[in-house]
Scaffold this active site. Sequence first.
Site, PDB file in Angstrom:
ATOM      1  N   ASP A 137       0.804  -1.232   0.000  1.00  0.00           N
ATOM      2  CA  ASP A 137       0.000   0.000   0.000  1.00  0.00           C
ATOM      3  C   ASP A 137       0.837   1.282   0.000  1.00  0.00           C
ATOM      4  OD1 ASP A 137      -2.335  -1.512   0.089  1.00  0.00           O
ATOM      5  OD2 ASP A 137      -2.373  -1.544   2.275  1.00  0.00           O
ATOM      6  N   GLY A 180      -6.103  -1.381  -1.937  1.00  0.00           N
ATOM      7  CA  GLY A 180      -5.929  -0.082  -1.261  1.00  0.00           C
ATOM      8  C   GLY A 180      -7.248   0.321  -0.633  1.00  0.00           C
TER       9      GLY A 180
END
Length: 358
Positions: A137, A180
């Site tokens: 991420d 995400g």
Amino acid sequence: MLRIGFLTSGGDCQALNAAMRGVVKVIQNNCKEPYELYGFEDGYKGLIYSKFRMLTGSDFSGILTRGGTILGTSRVPFKTIDQPDENGLNKVEAMKQNYYKLQLNCLVMLGGNGSTKTANRLSEEGLNVITLPKTIDNDLWGTDMTFGFQSAVDIATTAIDQIHTTASSHGRVFIVEIMGHKVGWLPLNAGMASGADIILLPEIPYDIDKVIDAIEDRDKRGSRFTIIVVAEGAISKEDAKLSKKEYAKKLAASKHPSVSYELADLITKKTGREVRVTVPGHVQRGGAPCPYDRVFASRLGAEAGKLILKGEFGYMVGYRNREMVKVPLKEVAGKLKTVDPKADIIKEAKLLGIKFGD
Ligand code: F6P
């Protein structure tokens, strides 16, 4: 005797093994005293329940290129760390006891945001801790880059590239959902790398009408297809007004497995266009690290090894402005590095014609 414990925590990513190997190489090549290496299994669980194995040089041989983690991992959410387990065990005390029982000199923790909060807690409790920033991420505060991110960008980009050709053949609208939940670095970068037309991020709530305008604009200009990259945590302007609790309730009641499917339905209803959704999912976290991550994770590991030999603890090794840095854990813990909607990269993407639905 120098005794080092290792654990990998949270969602896995590429180059975890490369990073641990980096630490161990430095110790092997530079430590003047005897040393022992301990690997805790499945993240903090291993430290809590004293599940570990002793590691030797051969455990680290041939793992530079291997994905996943040789130690196994698990999620032990920070918010549960002070709650006793089902048998009434105090997890923090158990971790401290196991650390002291093994007479460790330090613990090397490879983890993301939540795991780093726990590491900081252990550091505050007096343990010697060093952390390395892992996550696809790229959302850890205090470092410009996390390892695993570039490998995931490569995979996500390839997935979107593949969709491009079939979208163009059929003249379809395609939504590709990229990992995400809270931050959009991965969808932003993979979207730009693959020439996506629209990118929807958690940090930039979208207006469905703007998304539809962008699709229709492309139609008018003769483009037969549209590629929309949607972050797992993309959110509409309307939903962004809801409280966290209200939004969670809405998601739980939804008939759609994720925001991408809801969006696909809306686009079909409003435009009559054929929409398909592709979710590469955990493929993005799998497989061998890309060359960038192999080098980057090895460098982070080397810096961690240096800190151990110098006896400096309580830091995350990070990378800022093209330099390796040590960031105090208390500065990192609890902060997320999100995409600033006013950042240059967003402005540049907009200049390139990419729409964000805002
Ligand atoms: O934190 C890494 C990550 O891959 C996120 O991008 C994703 O939202 C999440 O983990 C998925 O978690 P899990 O592997 O527990 O399903």
